[in-house]
Write a protein that holds these residues in place. Structure first.
Motif, PDB file in Angstrom:
ATOM      1  N   GLY A  71     -45.358 -26.798 -36.858  1.00  0.00           N
ATOM      2  CA  GLY A  71     -44.574 -26.924 -38.067  1.00  0.00           C
ATOM      3  C   GLY A  71     -44.460 -28.349 -38.568  1.00  0.00           C
ATOM      4  O   GLY A  71     -45.147 -29.269 -38.110  1.00  0.00           O
ATOM      5  N   PRO A  79     -41.833 -24.101 -40.457  1.00  0.00           N
ATOM      6  CA  PRO A  79     -41.196 -24.163 -39.136  1.00  0.00           C
ATOM      7  C   PRO A  79     -42.188 -24.130 -37.980  1.00  0.00           C
ATOM      8  O   PRO A  79     -43.383 -23.861 -38.159  1.00  0.00           O
ATOM      9  CB  PRO A  79     -40.304 -22.924 -39.125  1.00  0.00           C
ATOM     10  CG  PRO A  79     -41.044 -21.955 -39.986  1.00  0.00           C
ATOM     11  CD  PRO A  79     -41.688 -22.774 -41.072  1.00  0.00           C
ATOM     12  N   ASN A  80     -41.672 -24.387 -36.816  1.00  0.00           N
ATOM     13  CA  ASN A  80     -42.420 -24.388 -35.564  1.00  0.00           C
ATOM     14  C   ASN A  80     -42.678 -22.944 -35.129  1.00  0.00           C
ATOM     15  O   ASN A  80     -41.740 -22.172 -34.934  1.00  0.00           O
ATOM     16  CB  ASN A  80     -41.589 -25.140 -34.510  1.00  0.00           C
ATOM     17  CG  ASN A  80     -42.304 -25.283 -33.179  1.00  0.00           C
ATOM     18  OD1 ASN A  80     -43.360 -24.703 -32.956  1.00  0.00           O
ATOM     19  ND2 ASN A  80     -41.718 -26.051 -32.284  1.00  0.00           N
ATOM     20  N   ASN A 112     -37.267 -28.239 -36.270  1.00  0.00           N
ATOM     21  CA  ASN A 112     -37.616 -27.929 -37.655  1.00  0.00           C
ATOM     22  C   ASN A 112     -36.894 -28.871 -38.609  1.00  0.00           C
ATOM     23  O   ASN A 112     -35.724 -29.198 -38.415  1.00  0.00           O
ATOM     24  CB  ASN A 112     -37.252 -26.480 -37.980  1.00  0.00           C
ATOM     25  CG  ASN A 112     -38.098 -25.496 -37.195  1.00  0.00           C
ATOM     26  OD1 ASN A 112     -39.308 -25.660 -37.101  1.00  0.00           O
ATOM     27  ND2 ASN A 112     -37.474 -24.488 -36.607  1.00  0.00           N
TER      28      ASN A 112
END
Length: 427
Positions: A80, A94-95, A161
């Motif tokens: 992310g 995001p991750n 994030n």
């Protein structure tokens, strides 16, 4: 009370507000059954996925180009942090790695499915449609589970994030809920009766994980796709590239497949945002899937032909001189190109688009097809933004679009100015 009619008006307004709020809530919850399990227990042991399921999930991740958005340049894959510019501010991807604290480590298949199908995060937050759940909502549950299994097999990366940087009121869940009530509806995929299995496979990939409409459809002022199913083309927000209409597959099925596998054909090449899509996604797809996509797109209507405006005589002469000086060596005196190196400009679909933005972009910043397994050493085109003025770019662009049988509208100096001013830094 007879002397206070404003009270009735106030009550009516209050009732209308409450009814509207209730409608928005209902529209955001429609079709969404309570998920059995959204949060994985700490330290829970999950049975390893089969190699076949992981292979399928990896393939689906490539079909959706997940790594393209969820990997920052120079960063860990799927961790992310990549910014997605929108007209309303910046959304950060995001991750997706299975890190328990910052990624999907505590997610479950149910939570992941809800994110794809309903656009809702594990904690109940509504997701921004920069994550293309308006298209991913059509992904089948079995494919969602395979994709999640693959992401869970990745090495976990601790990468917190980044908070989104959206302007008010677009940074509120209330505003997002209203947008979703107006423009989003969860949609279960089902094959269309009367069509072949190959056609339906192509439709599923184009409409779902491929999320082609995210770029190849126009958007209204609120960022919602217009006539998504028709894929009639549209400007990619803030990137200032025009994604052309896909209906009819004018290149022909074989050329379409080759273009998405290698990034080039005898008559065309990809540049700009599409070069990344080919590099990270479509070159890895199976030939039969690309053929299925072509068969589906061939049945969509082609865009209507629009009347072209001609360049002024003086501009045409200037354009011809500039073309001879800067372009003919590679693209040929008659726009014929050079086989295996430079695509012809005569009859080139990209050159003949009604919107001239892409031609202007190519002149200003050059063109760089992706290096693919089928075409590892593509020839690039240098930028001319530091060499040519806006008037010169307009003249040579118009010359190319109106020579050798091409009949696209002329490009004006103001159009070039807008493209030059809107180019993102570093692009």
């Amino acid at each position: 009370m007879r002397n206070k009619p404003w009270i009735y008006g106030l009550l009516a307004v209050g009732g209308l507000v409450l009814a509207s709020a209730a409608a928005v809530v209902w529209l955001n919850l429609r079709g969404e059954a309570p998920a059995p399990q959204l949060l994985a227990a700490p330290g829970a042991v999950v049975a390893p996925a089969s190699p076949a399921l992981l292979e399928k999930g990896a393939y689906l991740a490539q079909a959706g180009n997940c790594m393209g958005c969820h990997t920052v340049q120079g960063g860990a894959q799927y961790a992310g942090g990549r910014p997605v510019d929108t007209p309303f501010g910046v959304v950060y991807a995001p991750n997706l790695t299975p890190d328990a604290a910052t990624g999907l480590g505590r997610w479950t298949p149910d939570a992941f499915w809800r994110a794809l199908h309903h656009g809702r995060s594990q904690d109940g937050r509504l997701l921004y449609p920069a994550f293309p759940y308006p298209q991913y909502t059509r992904v089948l549950r079995k494919d969602s589970d395979a994709l999640f299994a693959y992401l869970q097999s990745l090495a976990p990366v601790a990468a917190p994030n980044k908070p989104h940087a959206l302007r008010f009121p677009f940074n509120t869940q209330a505003a997002l809920a209203v947008w979703r009530a107006l423009y989003f509806r969860p949609e279960a995929w089902s094959p269309q009766a009367g069509e072949s299995a190959q056609w339906n496979r192509g439709a599923y990939l184009v409409q779902g994980l491929g999320h082609c409409a995210a770029c190849h459809s126009a958007r209204n002022i609120w960022g919602a796709s217009v006539d998504e199913a028709l894929l009639q083309g549209g400007m990619i927000p803030l990137q200032n590239w025009y994604a052309p209409a896909l209906g009819g597959v004018p290149e022909g099925e074989d050329a379409f497949v080759r273009l998405l596998q290698t990034g080039v054909t005898d008559a065309a090449s990809v540049s700009g945002p599409m070069a990344e899509v080919v590099f990270r996604s479509t070159q890895h797809l199976q030939t039969q899937d690309l053929q299925a996509m072509a068969q589906y797109l061939r049945t969509l209507p082609a865009p209507p032909v629009q009347k072209a405006s001609m360049a002024k005589a003086g501009d045409a002469l200037l354009g011809a001189q500039l073309y001879s000086q800067h372009c003919a060596q590679c693209h040929g005196e008659q726009g014929e190109g050079r086989a295996g190196a430079f695509a012809p400009l005569a009859g080139n679909r990209a050159v003949n688009l009604h919107d001239g933005t892409n031609v202007v972009q190519m002149v200003l910043q050059g063109g760089y097809p992706p290096a693919t397994a089928g075409h590892p050493r593509p020839h690039g085109m240098p930028p001319f933004s530091h060499v040519l003025s806006d008037a010169q770019v307009a003249a040579v662009s118009s010359f190319v679009r109106q020579s050798w049988g091409n009949g696209a509208p002329a490009v004006g100096t103001m159009e070039v100015y807008r493209v030059r001013e809107k180019r993102a830094p570093g692009r």
